[in-house]
Write an enzyme that holds these catalytic residues in place. Structure first.
Site, PDB file in Angstrom:
ATOM      1  CE  LYS A  13      -2.032  -0.941   3.979  1.00  0.00           C
ATOM      2  NZ  LYS A  13      -1.462  -2.288   4.301  1.00  0.00           N
ATOM      3  NE  ARG A  88      -3.662  -0.920  10.199  1.00  0.00           N
ATOM      4  CZ  ARG A  88      -2.575  -0.238   9.395  1.00  0.00           C
ATOM      5  NH1 ARG A  88      -2.682   0.629   9.103  1.00  0.00           N
ATOM      6  NH2 ARG A  88      -1.444  -0.955   9.496  1.00  0.00           N
ATOM      7  NE  ARG A 127       8.416  -2.141   5.642  1.00  0.00           N
ATOM      8  CZ  ARG A 127       7.313  -1.868   5.803  1.00  0.00           C
ATOM      9  NH1 ARG A 127       6.574  -1.418   4.790  1.00  0.00           N
ATOM     10  NH2 ARG A 127       6.433  -2.413   6.827  1.00  0.00           N
ATOM     11  NE  ARG A 160       7.271  -0.454  10.051  1.00  0.00           N
ATOM     12  CZ  ARG A 160       6.235  -0.257   9.324  1.00  0.00           C
ATOM     13  NH1 ARG A 160       6.145   0.342   8.107  1.00  0.00           N
ATOM     14  NH2 ARG A 160       5.105  -0.820   9.592  1.00  0.00           N
ATOM     15  NE  ARG A 171       2.524  -4.580  10.908  1.00  0.00           N
ATOM     16  CZ  ARG A 171       3.522  -4.532   9.866  1.00  0.00           C
ATOM     17  NH1 ARG A 171       4.514  -5.087   9.930  1.00  0.00           N
ATOM     18  NH2 ARG A 171       3.185  -3.690   8.893  1.00  0.00           N
TER      19      ARG A 171
HETATM   20  P1  AMP Z   1       1.296   0.767   8.745  1.00  0.00           P
HETATM   21  O1  AMP Z   1       2.633   1.515   8.619  1.00  0.00           O
HETATM   22  O2  AMP Z   1       0.170   1.305   8.199  1.00  0.00           O
HETATM   23  O3  AMP Z   1       1.452  -0.869   8.894  1.00  0.00           O
HETATM   24  O4  AMP Z   1       1.131   1.113  10.462  1.00  0.00           O
HETATM   25  C1  AMP Z   1       1.951   0.801  11.203  1.00  0.00           C
HETATM   26  C2  AMP Z   1       1.161   0.563  12.706  1.00  0.00           C
HETATM   27  O5  AMP Z   1       0.739   1.979  13.144  1.00  0.00           O
HETATM   28  C3  AMP Z   1       0.151  -0.342  12.838  1.00  0.00           C
HETATM   29  O6  AMP Z   1       0.749  -1.551  13.202  1.00  0.00           O
HETATM   30  C4  AMP Z   1      -0.871   0.423  14.006  1.00  0.00           C
HETATM   31  O7  AMP Z   1      -0.052  -0.043  15.302  1.00  0.00           O
HETATM   32  C5  AMP Z   1      -0.578   1.810  13.681  1.00  0.00           C
HETATM   33  N1  AMP Z   1      -1.605   2.226  12.773  1.00  0.00           N
HETATM   34  C6  AMP Z   1      -1.351   2.766  11.632  1.00  0.00           C
HETATM   35  N2  AMP Z   1      -2.666   3.117  11.029  1.00  0.00           N
HETATM   36  C7  AMP Z   1      -3.653   2.737  11.987  1.00  0.00           C
HETATM   37  C8  AMP Z   1      -5.075   2.825  11.896  1.00  0.00           C
HETATM   38  N3  AMP Z   1      -5.695   3.364  10.986  1.00  0.00           N
HETATM   39  N4  AMP Z   1      -5.630   2.325  12.918  1.00  0.00           N
HETATM   40  C9  AMP Z   1      -4.807   2.045  14.046  1.00  0.00           C
HETATM   41  N5  AMP Z   1      -3.516   1.838  14.352  1.00  0.00           N
HETATM   42  C10 AMP Z   1      -3.149   2.188  12.852  1.00  0.00           C
END
Ligand code: AMP
Length: 218
Positions: A13, A88, A127, A160, A171
């Site tokens: 994404k 989400r 990554r 990360r 996740r």
């Molecule tokens: P991502 O980079 O989109 O994989 O997000 C990394 C982490 O940020 C996720 O595993 C959540 O802990 C938090 N996070 C990001 N976006 C959201 C969201 N829309 N709702 C809740 N937690 C989020």
């Protein structure tokens, strides 16, 4: 065009959103990037969210909802936006609809990047991210010229914490429970399009651009 990219961890994404944002000259809004910035800068938001993120849990809806509201209402996305990693949960999705309605906008399309767990683990576990400028590498697919060092700014690269295999699996289970109901939600609104997230970046981009053209979105 106002677009949501939906899909499991490692669907690509963020990578695709960056490419599309440049191509279409619309804003890329990644709640994950905003939260990681907050953690790095040790802001109040960062302190409150760090633990959830490290464990691969979702941060509370009220926090991410506030971030997205502020971005959308602040005229920062007037020519269109790509939401990456948001919504989400169903609560986030309904709040998004309300916020957009309040500012006279709507979602044009939601792209569901259907991706296998195998692809996801291979992508995420390999990554690496630059500490300085956030450029993304992959130890096999996009290696830096010098191991562990960013080609762009010379800072070191890191993995990360949530890209370790156990956390990737965590996740995914959060995704399966909280995020997959959105597929039905947007299908019922007739705006969901499914595309394979297992494709490489260029191939996926070609397919998406063709789809946007076919739907008269660009
Ligand atoms: P991502 O980079 O989109 O994989 O997000 C990394 C982490 O940020 C996720 O595993 C959540 O802990 C938090 N996070 C990001 N976006 C959201 C969201 N829309 N709702 C809740 N937690 C989020």
């Amino acid at each position: 065009m106002n677009l949501v990219l939906l899909g499991p961890p490692g669907a690509g994404k963020g990578t695709q959103a960056k490419v599309l944002s440049k191509e279409l000259k619309i804003r890329h809004i990644s709640t994950g990037d905003i939260l990681r910035d907050a953690v790095r800068n040790k802001t109040a938001l960062g302190k409150e969210t760090q633990e959830y993120m490290t464990k691969g849990e979702l941060v509370p809806d009220r926090l991410v909802i506030a971030i997205v509201k502020e971005t959308l209402q602040g005229n920062k996305a007037d020519s269109g936006f790509i939401l990456d990693g948001f919504p989400r949960t169903l609560e986030q999705a309904t709040m998004l609809d309300e916020t957009l309605e309040g500012i006279g906008k709507k979602l044009d399309v939601v792209i569901f990047l259907k991706t296998s767990l195998e692809t996801s683990i291979a992508r995420l576990n390999g990554r690496r991210v630059c500490k300085g400028c956030d450029t993304i590498y992959h130890i096999k697919n996009i290696p830096p010229k010098k191991e562990g060092v960013c080609d762009q700014c010379g800072n070191s690269l890191y993995q990360r914490k949530d890209d370790q295999v156990d956390t990737i699996k965590r996740r995914w289970s959060v995704y399966n429970k909280d995020t997959t109901p959105l597929i039905k939600y947007y299908t019922e609104k007739n705006i969901l399009k499914e595309v394979s997230g297992d494709l490489d970046v260029d191939r996926l981009n070609t397919i998406l651009m063709a789809l946007f053209q076919k739907e008269s979105l660009i």
